[in-house]
Motif scaffolding. Structure first.
Motif, PDB file in Angstrom:
ATOM      1  N   ILE A   1      -1.708  -6.970  -7.669  1.00  0.00           N
ATOM      2  CA  ILE A   1      -1.970  -7.952  -6.627  1.00  0.00           C
ATOM      3  C   ILE A   1      -3.071  -7.437  -5.710  1.00  0.00           C
ATOM      4  CG2 ILE A   1      -1.014  -9.223  -4.665  1.00  0.00           C
ATOM      5  CD1 ILE A   1       0.277 -10.086  -7.244  1.00  0.00           C
ATOM      6  N   GLN A   2      -4.119  -8.237  -5.540  1.00  0.00           N
ATOM      7  CA  GLN A   2      -5.211  -7.895  -4.622  1.00  0.00           C
ATOM      8  C   GLN A   2      -4.829  -8.304  -3.202  1.00  0.00           C
ATOM      9  OE1 GLN A   2      -8.653  -6.579  -5.128  1.00  0.00           O
ATOM     10  NE2 GLN A   2      -8.253  -6.382  -2.937  1.00  0.00           N
ATOM     11  N   ILE A   3      -4.985  -7.377  -2.252  1.00  0.00           N
ATOM     12  CA  ILE A   3      -4.703  -7.699  -0.856  1.00  0.00           C
ATOM     13  C   ILE A   3      -5.927  -7.431   0.020  1.00  0.00           C
ATOM     14  CG2 ILE A   3      -2.213  -7.294  -1.011  1.00  0.00           C
ATOM     15  CD1 ILE A   3      -2.720  -4.545   0.352  1.00  0.00           C
ATOM     16  N   LEU A   4      -6.001  -8.135   1.138  1.00  0.00           N
ATOM     17  CA  LEU A   4      -6.971  -7.887   2.196  1.00  0.00           C
ATOM     18  C   LEU A   4      -6.214  -7.953   3.518  1.00  0.00           C
ATOM     19  CD1 LEU A   4     -10.108  -9.986   1.168  1.00  0.00           C
ATOM     20  CD2 LEU A   4     -10.047  -7.503   1.488  1.00  0.00           C
ATOM     21  N   CYS A   5      -6.392  -6.948   4.364  1.00  0.00           N
ATOM     22  CA  CYS A   5      -5.719  -6.899   5.662  1.00  0.00           C
ATOM     23  C   CYS A   5      -6.716  -6.477   6.734  1.00  0.00           C
ATOM     24  CB  CYS A   5      -4.560  -5.906   5.637  1.00  0.00           C
ATOM     25  SG  CYS A   5      -3.310  -6.236   4.373  1.00  0.00           S
ATOM     26  N   ASP A   6      -6.648  -7.118   7.903  1.00  0.00           N
ATOM     27  CA  ASP A   6      -7.550  -6.742   8.979  1.00  0.00           C
ATOM     28  C   ASP A   6      -6.823  -5.887  10.018  1.00  0.00           C
ATOM     29  OD1 ASP A   6      -6.065  -8.453  10.621  1.00  0.00           O
ATOM     30  OD2 ASP A   6      -7.479 -10.115  10.427  1.00  0.00           O
ATOM     31  N   SER A   7      -7.496  -5.562  11.095  1.00  0.00           N
ATOM     32  CA  SER A   7      -6.923  -4.690  12.130  1.00  0.00           C
ATOM     33  C   SER A   7      -6.132  -5.464  13.176  1.00  0.00           C
ATOM     34  CB  SER A   7      -8.029  -3.890  12.818  1.00  0.00           C
ATOM     35  OG  SER A   7      -9.000  -4.754  13.382  1.00  0.00           O
TER      36      SER A   7
ATOM     37  N   ASN B   1      -3.333  -9.406  10.422  1.00  0.00           N
ATOM     38  CA  ASN B   1      -3.432 -10.491   9.438  1.00  0.00           C
ATOM     39  C   ASN B   1      -3.578  -9.914   8.032  1.00  0.00           C
ATOM     40  OD1 ASN B   1      -3.640 -12.512  11.550  1.00  0.00           O
ATOM     41  ND2 ASN B   1      -5.738 -11.765  11.856  1.00  0.00           N
ATOM     42  N   GLY B   2      -2.962 -10.541   7.082  1.00  0.00           N
ATOM     43  CA  GLY B   2      -3.073 -10.097   5.698  1.00  0.00           C
ATOM     44  C   GLY B   2      -2.924 -11.257   4.741  1.00  0.00           C
ATOM     45  N   ALA B   3      -3.488 -11.112   3.558  1.00  0.00           N
ATOM     46  CA  ALA B   3      -3.376 -12.145   2.534  1.00  0.00           C
ATOM     47  C   ALA B   3      -3.429 -11.496   1.168  1.00  0.00           C
ATOM     48  CB  ALA B   3      -4.495 -13.180   2.670  1.00  0.00           C
ATOM     49  N   TYR B   4      -2.730 -12.097   0.213  1.00  0.00           N
ATOM     50  CA  TYR B   4      -2.846 -11.636  -1.174  1.00  0.00           C
ATOM     51  C   TYR B   4      -3.696 -12.648  -1.935  1.00  0.00           C
ATOM     52  CZ  TYR B   4       1.008 -14.955  -2.187  1.00  0.00           C
ATOM     53  OH  TYR B   4       1.791 -16.070  -2.312  1.00  0.00           O
ATOM     54  N   LEU B   5      -4.648 -12.129  -2.699  1.00  0.00           N
ATOM     55  CA  LEU B   5      -5.591 -12.977  -3.430  1.00  0.00           C
ATOM     56  C   LEU B   5      -5.165 -13.096  -4.888  1.00  0.00           C
ATOM     57  CD1 LEU B   5      -7.124 -11.760  -0.881  1.00  0.00           C
ATOM     58  CD2 LEU B   5      -9.205 -12.398  -2.068  1.00  0.00           C
TER      59      LEU B   5
ATOM     60  N   VAL C   1     -16.404  -7.446  -1.282  1.00  0.00           N
ATOM     61  CA  VAL C   1     -17.191  -6.440  -0.571  1.00  0.00           C
ATOM     62  C   VAL C   1     -17.611  -6.966   0.802  1.00  0.00           C
ATOM     63  CG1 VAL C   1     -19.324  -5.094  -0.587  1.00  0.00           C
ATOM     64  CG2 VAL C   1     -17.969  -5.302  -2.680  1.00  0.00           C
ATOM     65  N   ARG C   2     -18.003  -8.211   0.858  1.00  0.00           N
ATOM     66  CA  ARG C   2     -18.347  -8.822   2.146  1.00  0.00           C
ATOM     67  C   ARG C   2     -17.158  -8.742   3.109  1.00  0.00           C
ATOM     68  NH1 ARG C   2     -22.097 -12.851   3.954  1.00  0.00           N
ATOM     69  NH2 ARG C   2     -22.970 -12.895   1.839  1.00  0.00           N
ATOM     70  N   GLU C   3     -15.974  -9.080   2.601  1.00  0.00           N
ATOM     71  CA  GLU C   3     -14.775  -9.018   3.440  1.00  0.00           C
ATOM     72  C   GLU C   3     -14.488  -7.587   3.875  1.00  0.00           C
ATOM     73  OE1 GLU C   3     -13.076 -11.570   4.727  1.00  0.00           O
ATOM     74  OE2 GLU C   3     -14.533 -12.898   3.756  1.00  0.00           O
ATOM     75  N   GLN C   4     -14.714  -6.619   2.978  1.00  0.00           N
ATOM     76  CA  GLN C   4     -14.519  -5.223   3.342  1.00  0.00           C
ATOM     77  C   GLN C   4     -15.397  -4.831   4.523  1.00  0.00           C
ATOM     78  OE1 GLN C   4     -15.105  -3.173  -0.642  1.00  0.00           O
ATOM     79  NE2 GLN C   4     -13.342  -2.053   0.133  1.00  0.00           N
TER      80      GLN C   4
ATOM     81  N   GLU D   1     -13.947  -7.421  12.441  1.00  0.00           N
ATOM     82  CA  GLU D   1     -13.733  -8.865  12.394  1.00  0.00           C
ATOM     83  C   GLU D   1     -12.374  -9.197  11.775  1.00  0.00           C
ATOM     84  OE1 GLU D   1     -16.926 -11.342  10.926  1.00  0.00           O
ATOM     85  OE2 GLU D   1     -18.363  -9.695  11.162  1.00  0.00           O
ATOM     86  N   PRO D   2     -11.766 -10.298  12.199  1.00  0.00           N
ATOM     87  CA  PRO D   2     -10.514 -10.724  11.566  1.00  0.00           C
ATOM     88  C   PRO D   2     -10.800 -11.365  10.215  1.00  0.00           C
ATOM     89  CG  PRO D   2     -11.187 -12.321  13.207  1.00  0.00           C
ATOM     90  CD  PRO D   2     -12.155 -11.164  13.317  1.00  0.00           C
ATOM     91  N   LEU D   3      -9.765 -11.489   9.401  1.00  0.00           N
ATOM     92  CA  LEU D   3      -9.921 -12.181   8.124  1.00  0.00           C
ATOM     93  C   LEU D   3     -10.502 -13.576   8.357  1.00  0.00           C
ATOM     94  CD1 LEU D   3      -6.729 -11.511   5.936  1.00  0.00           C
ATOM     95  CD2 LEU D   3      -9.044 -10.700   5.542  1.00  0.00           C
ATOM     96  N   SER D   4     -11.387 -13.987   7.478  1.00  0.00           N
ATOM     97  CA  SER D   4     -12.045 -15.285   7.642  1.00  0.00           C
ATOM     98  C   SER D   4     -11.253 -16.422   6.996  1.00  0.00           C
ATOM     99  CB  SER D   4     -13.450 -15.238   7.030  1.00  0.00           C
ATOM    100  OG  SER D   4     -13.384 -14.909   5.649  1.00  0.00           O
ATOM    101  N   PHE D   5     -10.051 -16.131   6.517  1.00  0.00           N
ATOM    102  CA  PHE D   5      -9.219 -17.149   5.876  1.00  0.00           C
ATOM    103  C   PHE D   5      -7.761 -16.762   6.045  1.00  0.00           C
ATOM    104  CE2 PHE D   5     -10.568 -13.950   2.851  1.00  0.00           C
ATOM    105  CZ  PHE D   5      -9.350 -13.503   2.335  1.00  0.00           C
ATOM    106  N   THR D   6      -6.879 -17.702   5.769  1.00  0.00           N
ATOM    107  CA  THR D   6      -5.442 -17.438   5.782  1.00  0.00           C
ATOM    108  C   THR D   6      -4.898 -17.596   4.370  1.00  0.00           C
ATOM    109  OG1 THR D   6      -4.807 -19.748   6.153  1.00  0.00           O
ATOM    110  CG2 THR D   6      -5.321 -18.410   8.116  1.00  0.00           C
ATOM    111  N   GLN D   7      -3.639 -17.234   4.192  1.00  0.00           N
ATOM    112  CA  GLN D   7      -3.025 -17.370   2.875  1.00  0.00           C
ATOM    113  C   GLN D   7      -3.056 -18.823   2.397  1.00  0.00           C
ATOM    114  OE1 GLN D   7      -1.643 -14.513   1.104  1.00  0.00           O
ATOM    115  NE2 GLN D   7      -2.034 -16.020  -0.487  1.00  0.00           N
TER     116      GLN D   7
END
Length: 498
Positions: free
Chosen positions: A212-218, A221-225, A310-313, A320-326
């Motif tokens: 499962i790919q995840i992205l989490c900000d500081s 916020n977090g989301a699984y892709l 990579v852009r999100e990284q 910056e916060p995540l640019s999207f939600t789950q």
């Protein structure tokens, strides 16, 4: 703080892949390259490039001080580690922070905790993730270890607590074989990682490898892709990946995604990461490990979500916060990736040499991440992966057909490649039906009936032979001038004998 200039502490196709996103974001890029890579293509795509000397990775890309010297000289404010090399090195991430550099990845303490498989297992238990039965911690006493294995029930896995790639991992079928396997696993782990600790885990029959790919900000916020299917492997290394997996139901996908986010939240995870699971023949899944970096196979996730990881990284790293939600995410179509290795597809052993002829496939829905061109050299010093061939289409059946077409158009001369294996897999009934597991190569490929050389392969072989002969003639003339002649590669020898 907006990141202005990024040093990519890596090489090859992943370096190019990061450079491209940085350029699109208006961020300056800096490359480093070794003496062995002086003729390589990748660093030419960066805004600045610096030679750090050395031939092997231990003399170049793994030397932290060389990386930091270039970062200071070039005025970088961030470092992207790519994957491999220093990407999961907690000490390197900490040293970046101490020097005022932004490490584009998780925090050092998170890398440290999740990089130790025993600690990661404990964290998974705390986060209420399903895990395979076994020891909660490392175990050193042979007699005690043997008793645990009997209690868990054979077959079992003995696994190194550090590292990966199958090193320090042994499958044990019976009590009689346990002692020798236990000692062998510890010795191998010590030699590979400098850490001989191992633990025991129940071996799952006919497992599927799903991550499962995840992205989490500081900001919490977090989301699984969604997921990637990574079960087609050789020597515990992935060869073919796809997204989404053919075995997950919507409910199972959501459950695995929520598990991934729970363990991320448990450690305060930031940036991109991958939570890996094994799925048994009863469709029950178990936590495997967390990779605290960008994965080789990340393009298939990008293809089905439309999100540049990579852009999100970079955006997360600069605060910056995540640019999207789950709820914003949805699966669009199907994507397959074939890793094209410079390997003999008969036994998957590395193949080195110059590539005199190189043509990538193209067309709608086809992406090739590579760092070579005609004239490039595949050396013995680094990973043998030539490229990642990725396709996208509206559904899995169409994606399979597209990948077959793309593989048939790929022309690489001078070295052996895994293209023949990929072609075999993409046409096999088990793969096409989605009914396969991590033993695909052992069960189907090594026992196959070998087909004669096709027309396309014959044409490529003829081109390679002609190029080789021309080079040999030129080399013969150079020999008269006391220079060395080119050696025929194993790929060319076999093709010319056919």
């Amino acid at each position: 703080m907006a990141i202005q200039k990024v040093l990519v502490a890596n090489r090859g196709e992943i370096a190019i892949r990061v450079f491209r996103t940085l350029k699109e974001m208006g961020v300056k890029s800096v490359a480093v390259y070794s003496d062995a890579d002086k003729k390589a293509r990748f660093y030419q795509l960066a805004d600045e490039a610096y030679c750090i000397g050395g031939i092997t990775s231990r003399e170049s890309y793994l030397v932290q001080e060389k990386i930091f010297e270039v970062a200071e000289k070039s005025g970088c404010d961030a470092i992207h580690p790519g994957y491999g090399f220093l990407s999961e090195n907690a000490a390197f991430a900490k040293a970046c922070a101490e020097r005022g550099l932004i490490f584009i990845g998780p925090k050092p303490d998170v890398i440290q905790a999740l990089g130790d498989k025993i600690e990661a297992r404990k964290i998974a238990i705390k986060a209420n993730l399903p895990i395979a039965s076994g020891t909660e911690g490392s175990i050193e006493n042979l007699q005690e270890a043997s008793q645990v294995a009997e209690k868990v029930g054979f077959p079992v896995l003995i696994k190194a607590t550090a590292g990966g790639g199958g090193k320090g991992m042994k499958k044990v079928e019976s009590k009689e074989l346990f002692a020798s396997s236990f000692n062998a696993a510890r010795n191998e782990a010590l030699a590979a990682f400098g850490d001989g600790r191992v633990y025991i885990e129940k071996y799952l029959e006919n497992p599927r490898h799903v991550e499962i790919q995840i992205l989490c900000d500081s900001y919490g916020n977090g989301a699984y892709l969604f997921e990637r299917e990574c079960s087609i492997q050789r020597r515990h290394q992935k060869v073919i990946e796809e997204a989404p997996s053919s075995i997950l139901t919507p409910d199972m996908r959501q459950e695995m995604g929520e598990c991934a986010l729970r363990i991320a939240k448990e450690v305060g995870y930031e940036n991109a990461g991958t939570v890996e699971f094994l799925v048994d023949k009863h469709r029950k899944f178990y936590f495997l490990e967390v990779n605290t970096r960008l994965q080789v196979e990340h393009p298939v996730t990008e293809m089905i979500t439309g999100i540049d990881l990579v852009r999100e990284q970079v955006k997360i790293a600069q605060g910056e916060p995540l640019s999207f939600t789950q709820d914003d995410l949805q699966i669009m179509g199907h994507s397959i990736e074939c890793r094209i290795y410079a390997e003999d597809s008969e036994n998957f052993m590395p193949s080195t040499g110059v590539v005199p002829h190189y043509v990538e496939p193209n067309g709608f829905g086809i992406r090739t991440d590579s760092a070579i061109q005609s004239g490039s050299e595949i050396s013995m010093y680094y990973d043998p992966m030539i490229a990642k061939l990725v396709v996208w289409d509206k559904n899995r059946e169409s994606a399979i057909l597209k990948m077959r077409r793309a593989l048939s158009e790929y022309e690489i001369a001078g070295v052996d490649t895994t293209i023949p294996f990929c072609q075999f897999a993409l046409r096999h009934e088990a793969f096409c039906s989605g009914e396969f597991d991590t033993h695909f190569i052992q069960n189907f490929y090594f026992n196959r009936e070998k087909a004669p050389l096709g027309e396309k392969q014959s044409a490529v072989a003829a081109i390679a032979a002609a190029i080789f002969q021309a080079k040999q003639n030129g080399a013969a003339q150079e020999t008269q001038k006391n220079t060395s002649s080119r050696v025929c590669s194993s790929w060319e020898k076999r093709k010319m004998m056919r």
